[in-house]
Design a protein around this motif. Structure first.
Motif, PDB file in Angstrom:
ATOM      1  N   ARG A  90       0.864  -1.176   0.000  1.00 29.00           N
ATOM      2  CA  ARG A  90       0.000   0.000   0.000  1.00 29.00           C
ATOM      3  C   ARG A  90       0.905   1.232   0.000  1.00 29.00           C
ATOM      4  N   ILE A  91       0.702   2.113  -0.964  1.00 30.50           N
ATOM      5  CA  ILE A  91       1.468   3.358  -0.973  1.00 30.50           C
ATOM      6  C   ILE A  91       0.886   4.270   0.093  1.00 30.50           C
ATOM      7  N   LEU A  92       1.743   4.751   0.971  1.00 29.54           N
ATOM      8  CA  LEU A  92       1.323   5.647   2.043  1.00 29.54           C
ATOM      9  C   LEU A  92       1.483   7.100   1.635  1.00 29.54           C
ATOM     10  N   GLU A  93       2.506   7.356   0.811  1.00 33.39           N
ATOM     11  CA  GLU A  93       2.798   8.736   0.434  1.00 33.39           C
ATOM     12  C   GLU A  93       3.694   8.766  -0.796  1.00 33.39           C
ATOM     13  N   GLU A  94       3.461   9.744  -1.653  1.00 30.20           N
ATOM     14  CA  GLU A  94       4.349  10.013  -2.780  1.00 30.20           C
ATOM     15  C   GLU A  94       4.756  11.476  -2.662  1.00 30.20           C
ATOM     16  N   ARG A 122       6.681   6.211  -0.227  1.00 30.32           N
ATOM     17  CA  ARG A 122       6.733   5.495   1.059  1.00 30.32           C
ATOM     18  C   ARG A 122       5.593   4.483   1.045  1.00 30.32           C
ATOM     19  N   LEU A 123       5.921   3.240   1.360  1.00 27.86           N
ATOM     20  CA  LEU A 123       4.869   2.241   1.338  1.00 27.86           C
ATOM     21  C   LEU A 123       5.051   1.220   2.440  1.00 27.86           C
ATOM     22  N   GLU A 124       3.946   0.527   2.728  1.00 28.17           N
ATOM     23  CA  GLU A 124       4.006  -0.611   3.635  1.00 28.17           C
ATOM     24  C   GLU A 124       3.747  -1.856   2.801  1.00 28.17           C
ATOM     25  N   TYR A 125       4.411  -2.924   3.176  1.00 33.97           N
ATOM     26  CA  TYR A 125       4.280  -4.173   2.424  1.00 33.97           C
ATOM     27  C   TYR A 125       4.785  -5.325   3.277  1.00 33.97           C
ATOM     28  N   ARG A 132       6.289  -7.623   7.951  1.00 33.88           N
ATOM     29  CA  ARG A 132       5.775  -6.318   7.539  1.00 33.88           C
ATOM     30  C   ARG A 132       6.896  -5.286   7.532  1.00 33.88           C
ATOM     31  N   GLU A 134       7.731  -0.957   6.533  1.00 33.38           N
ATOM     32  CA  GLU A 134       7.309   0.372   6.093  1.00 33.38           C
ATOM     33  C   GLU A 134       8.595   1.083   5.701  1.00 33.38           C
ATOM     34  N   GLU A 136      10.773   3.919   2.793  1.00 37.81           N
ATOM     35  CA  GLU A 136      10.742   4.993   1.799  1.00 37.81           C
ATOM     36  C   GLU A 136      11.794   4.672   0.740  1.00 37.81           C
TER      37      GLU A 136
END
Length: 196
Positions: A90-94, A122-125, A132, A134, A136
């Protein structure tokens, strides 16, 4: 095992991928097959929809970019051994200034176009062990991630082009879906009678 890569026009490339769980059937084998398929096609990324699976899984090995002399030493070092598995990302921020780079796609052979993307993501995966993370990423790593991430959301790089460019490419894209394109890796064409 080398799997056929799904060509432009197949509905699976337009589906939003579903999350998977750690007990997804033969996940290790699937990931191994995806890397073998990607290397065989000389790619740096491959998403599950590109092999016909509408799930949120993609792989990246951006190591070939580490030899790019146009990159700074810092960027080259970041890409050296940049091999990762992204599950349920899930992309958290671009962030950052959008920059343009010439992109291609294994599902859309023989077409390369300039695409603008933000420089930082920045993403979580989850990784292949379902740990898990998180993180950048920036530069070319961020770009490859964004390209593959689009695949698990049913988006292709050609969607990011101007309407004029899309119209100019319409015939070429139609030919790709019919299998009227030369490729040196195994593909499955939605409008053709058989894979080749």
């Amino acid at each position: 095992m080398i799997l056929p890569i799904v060509a432009y026009g197949d509905p699976v490339l337009r589906k939003e991928g579903q999350d998977i769980t750690a007990d997804y059937p033969e996940l290790d084998t699937l990931i191994s097959n995806m890397f073998e398929t990607m290397y065989n096609a000389q790619g740096v990324g491959l998403a599950a929809p590109q092999i016909g699976l509408p799930i949120r899984l993609f792989i990246i090995d951006a190591t070939p970019f580490a030899d790019d002399e146009d990159l700074s030493e810092e960027e080259q070092a970041a890409l050296k051994d940049f091999k990762k598995v992204f599950i349920n990302a899930r992309i958290l921020e671009e962030n950052g200034t959008p920059w343009t780079f010439n992109e291609g796609c294994l599902s859309i052979p023989d077409i390369r176009e300039d695409v603008s993307r933000k420089e930082i993501v920045r993403l979580e995966y989850f990784d292949e062990h379902f740990t898990r993370h998180e993180e950048e990423f920036s530069g070319l790593a961020a770009r490859v991630i964004q390209h593959e991430y689009d695949h698990i959301d049913g988006i292709l790089f050609t969607d990011k082009l101007s309407s004029l460019r899309k119209r100019l490419l319409k015939g070429k894209l139609a030919n790709i879906s019919k299998g009227k394109v030369r490729v040196d890796y195994k593909m499955r064409f939605p409008a053709a009678k058989k894979a080749r």
